[in-house]
Scaffold this active site. Structure first.
Site, PDB file in Angstrom:
ATOM      1  N   LYS A   1      13.485  31.672  25.693  1.00  0.00           N
ATOM      2  CA  LYS A   1      12.460  30.813  25.075  1.00  0.00           C
ATOM      3  C   LYS A   1      13.016  30.102  23.831  1.00  0.00           C
ATOM      4  CE  LYS A   1       9.455  34.200  24.632  1.00  0.00           C
ATOM      5  NZ  LYS A   1      10.286  35.286  25.201  1.00  0.00           N
TER       6      LYS A   1
ATOM      7  N   ARG B   1       0.540  36.190  23.406  1.00  0.00           N
ATOM      8  CA  ARG B   1       1.193  37.314  24.080  1.00  0.00           C
ATOM      9  C   ARG B   1       0.183  38.314  24.602  1.00  0.00           C
ATOM     10  NH1 ARG B   1       6.444  37.019  21.218  1.00  0.00           N
ATOM     11  NH2 ARG B   1       7.869  38.637  21.839  1.00  0.00           N
TER      12      ARG B   1
ATOM     13  N   ARG C   1      22.864  39.626  22.233  1.00  0.00           N
ATOM     14  CA  ARG C   1      22.360  38.465  21.472  1.00  0.00           C
ATOM     15  C   ARG C   1      22.789  38.505  20.009  1.00  0.00           C
ATOM     16  NH1 ARG C   1      16.089  36.742  21.528  1.00  0.00           N
ATOM     17  NH2 ARG C   1      15.748  38.838  20.697  1.00  0.00           N
TER      18      ARG C   1
ATOM     19  N   ARG D   1      19.692  41.473  16.002  1.00  0.00           N
ATOM     20  CA  ARG D   1      18.339  41.877  15.619  1.00  0.00           C
ATOM     21  C   ARG D   1      18.166  43.377  15.774  1.00  0.00           C
ATOM     22  NH1 ARG D   1      14.121  37.790  18.385  1.00  0.00           N
ATOM     23  NH2 ARG D   1      13.024  39.771  18.638  1.00  0.00           N
TER      24      ARG D   1
ATOM     25  N   ARG E   1       9.890  46.788  24.712  1.00  0.00           N
ATOM     26  CA  ARG E   1       9.355  45.431  24.659  1.00  0.00           C
ATOM     27  C   ARG E   1       9.073  44.916  26.068  1.00  0.00           C
ATOM     28  NH1 ARG E   1      14.109  43.153  21.516  1.00  0.00           N
ATOM     29  NH2 ARG E   1      13.157  41.091  21.642  1.00  0.00           N
TER      30      ARG E   1
HETATM   31  P1  ADP Z   1      13.861  34.646  23.856  1.00  0.00           P
HETATM   32  O1  ADP Z   1      13.602  33.634  22.758  1.00  0.00           O
HETATM   33  O2  ADP Z   1      13.043  34.385  25.092  1.00  0.00           O
HETATM   34  O3  ADP Z   1      13.760  36.065  23.389  1.00  0.00           O
HETATM   35  P2  ADP Z   1      16.651  33.767  23.609  1.00  0.00           P
HETATM   36  O4  ADP Z   1      16.573  32.272  23.720  1.00  0.00           O
HETATM   37  O5  ADP Z   1      16.848  34.329  22.247  1.00  0.00           O
HETATM   38  O6  ADP Z   1      15.370  34.447  24.338  1.00  0.00           O
HETATM   39  O7  ADP Z   1      17.824  34.250  24.584  1.00  0.00           O
HETATM   40  C1  ADP Z   1      18.183  35.636  24.686  1.00  0.00           C
HETATM   41  C2  ADP Z   1      19.693  35.764  24.949  1.00  0.00           C
HETATM   42  O8  ADP Z   1      20.007  35.242  26.240  1.00  0.00           O
HETATM   43  C3  ADP Z   1      20.583  35.002  23.956  1.00  0.00           C
HETATM   44  O9  ADP Z   1      21.724  35.772  23.695  1.00  0.00           O
HETATM   45  C4  ADP Z   1      20.929  33.706  24.697  1.00  0.00           C
HETATM   46  O10 ADP Z   1      22.181  33.193  24.293  1.00  0.00           O
HETATM   47  C5  ADP Z   1      20.945  34.174  26.151  1.00  0.00           C
HETATM   48  N1  ADP Z   1      20.485  33.139  27.105  1.00  0.00           N
HETATM   49  C6  ADP Z   1      19.458  32.260  26.932  1.00  0.00           C
HETATM   50  N2  ADP Z   1      19.314  31.468  28.026  1.00  0.00           N
HETATM   51  C7  ADP Z   1      20.265  31.882  28.919  1.00  0.00           C
HETATM   52  C8  ADP Z   1      20.627  31.468  30.257  1.00  0.00           C
HETATM   53  N3  ADP Z   1      19.970  30.489  30.889  1.00  0.00           N
HETATM   54  N4  ADP Z   1      21.634  32.133  30.863  1.00  0.00           N
HETATM   55  C9  ADP Z   1      22.296  33.139  30.231  1.00  0.00           C
HETATM   56  N5  ADP Z   1      22.005  33.565  28.980  1.00  0.00           N
HETATM   57  C10 ADP Z   1      21.008  32.954  28.332  1.00  0.00           C
HETATM   58  P1  AMP Z   2      10.143  37.592  19.413  1.00  0.00           P
HETATM   59  O1  AMP Z   2      10.974  37.003  18.326  1.00  0.00           O
HETATM   60  O2  AMP Z   2       9.266  36.564  20.081  1.00  0.00           O
HETATM   61  O3  AMP Z   2      10.958  38.395  20.397  1.00  0.00           O
HETATM   62  O4  AMP Z   2       9.135  38.617  18.694  1.00  0.00           O
HETATM   63  C1  AMP Z   2       9.623  39.737  17.992  1.00  0.00           C
HETATM   64  C2  AMP Z   2       8.490  40.689  17.698  1.00  0.00           C
HETATM   65  O5  AMP Z   2       7.506  40.063  16.841  1.00  0.00           O
HETATM   66  C3  AMP Z   2       7.701  41.194  18.904  1.00  0.00           C
HETATM   67  O6  AMP Z   2       8.323  42.289  19.542  1.00  0.00           O
HETATM   68  C4  AMP Z   2       6.367  41.576  18.246  1.00  0.00           C
HETATM   69  O7  AMP Z   2       6.467  42.823  17.548  1.00  0.00           O
HETATM   70  C5  AMP Z   2       6.190  40.481  17.194  1.00  0.00           C
HETATM   71  N1  AMP Z   2       5.455  39.310  17.741  1.00  0.00           N
HETATM   72  C6  AMP Z   2       5.939  38.052  17.909  1.00  0.00           C
HETATM   73  N2  AMP Z   2       4.993  37.238  18.428  1.00  0.00           N
HETATM   74  C7  AMP Z   2       3.884  38.008  18.611  1.00  0.00           C
HETATM   75  C8  AMP Z   2       2.577  37.779  19.135  1.00  0.00           C
HETATM   76  N3  AMP Z   2       2.210  36.563  19.601  1.00  0.00           N
HETATM   77  N4  AMP Z   2       1.711  38.816  19.160  1.00  0.00           N
HETATM   78  C9  AMP Z   2       2.045  40.036  18.699  1.00  0.00           C
HETATM   79  N5  AMP Z   2       3.254  40.330  18.214  1.00  0.00           N
HETATM   80  C10 AMP Z   2       4.182  39.333  18.158  1.00  0.00           C
END
Ligand code: ADP
Ligand code: AMP
Length: 211
Positions: A14, A89, A124, A157, A168
């Site tokens: 995302k 969410r 990541r 993270r 999660r």
């Molecule tokens: P989210 O915001 O949904 O938690 P991220 O954008 O932070 O996900 O991506 C999670 C991990 O996966 C990061 O390390 C990123 O570089 C990797 N990633 C994202 N998109 C892809 C893809 N299409 N293929 C492989 N790895 C990806």
């Molecule tokens: P994310 O960066 O989207 O992976 O979110 C990290 C953490 O923040 C999650 O595991 C939750 O603990 C909290 N969080 C983020 N967005 C929300 C949401 N819309 N509702 C509740 N908790 C959230």
């Protein structure tokens, strides 16, 4: 006007896609995770409270999150639309948007299987100030541990440990996945396991159909 929700499990890509979408469509990214991590960093009341939930891989309570998002959506840069990344969410959060008459044009669902998620999140690396994300193997920075743009250090993270990732994912399947049904009529389903650029192309094709 383009009001989009990015839906999908943690690690679906995302944040990665959000950066591309906001550049292409000139709308602000509203990442509740980024907002909460900022609040935690400055140790505000909200941040201190949120930290407890985030470190366990649990969701922050709806009332806290809903208040943050409603306030953010009133800011001027949202007049031509917005991209919600990581919100809603829960069905309660989605109902709060609807009840506040905040319309949504499309919900992009990024689908990725659980094993791939564990692999992605385990590797990541994040640049906290910008939200830029890397992967230690599949998308490494030019120089190890350093952000390509600013030269600042990257971090892993706290909640990207395997045990917390699994928690999660459980939370996603039980509390967030019911939103797929809730937003059925607005859903654009995208295979999130393709390459980053292929995923973005599919997202653009999906958005093209609704604008
Ligand atoms: P989210 O915001 O949904 O938690 P991220 O954008 O932070 O996900 O991506 C999670 C991990 O996966 C990061 O390390 C990123 O570089 C990797 N990633 C994202 N998109 C892809 C893809 N299409 N293929 C492989 N790895 C990806
Ligand atoms: P994310 O960066 O989207 O992976 O979110 C990290 C953490 O923040 C999650 O595991 C939750 O603990 C909290 N969080 C983020 N967005 C929300 C949401 N819309 N509702 C509740 N908790 C959230």
């Amino acid at each position: 006007m383009l009001r989009i929700i990015l839906l999908g499990p943690p690690g679906a890509g995302k944040g990665t896609q959000a950066h591309k979408i906001i550049e292409q469509y000139r709308i602000p990214q509203i990442s509740t995770g980024d907002i909460l991590r900022h609040e935690t960093k400055i140790q505000s009341d909200i941040g201190i409270k949120a930290q407890e939930y985030m470190s366990k891989g649990a969701l922050v309570p709806d009332d806290v999150i809903i208040a943050i998002v409603k306030k953010r959506l009133l800011e001027k840069d949202c007049v031509n639309g917005f991209l919600l990344d990581g919100f809603p969410r829960t069905v309660g959060q989605a109902e709060a948007l609807r009840d506040a008459n905040i319309d949504i044009d499309a919900v992009i669902l990024l689908e990725v299987n659980d094993d791939e998620i564990v692999e992605r999140l385990g590797g990541r690396l994040v640049h906290p100030a910008s939200g830029r994300v890397y992967h230690i193997h599949t998308h490494p920075p030019k120089s190890a541990g350093i952000d390509d743009v600013t030269g600042e250090p990257l971090i892993q993270r706290q909640d990207d440990k395997e045990e917390t990732i699994r928690q999660r994912l459980r939370v996603y399947h039980s509390q967030t996945s019911p939103l797929i049904q809730f937003y059925q009529s607005k859903l654009i389903e995208v295979d999130g396991e393709k390459s980053t650029s292929e995923v973005f192309a599919d997202i653009q094709a999906g958005i093209q159909k609704i604008v």
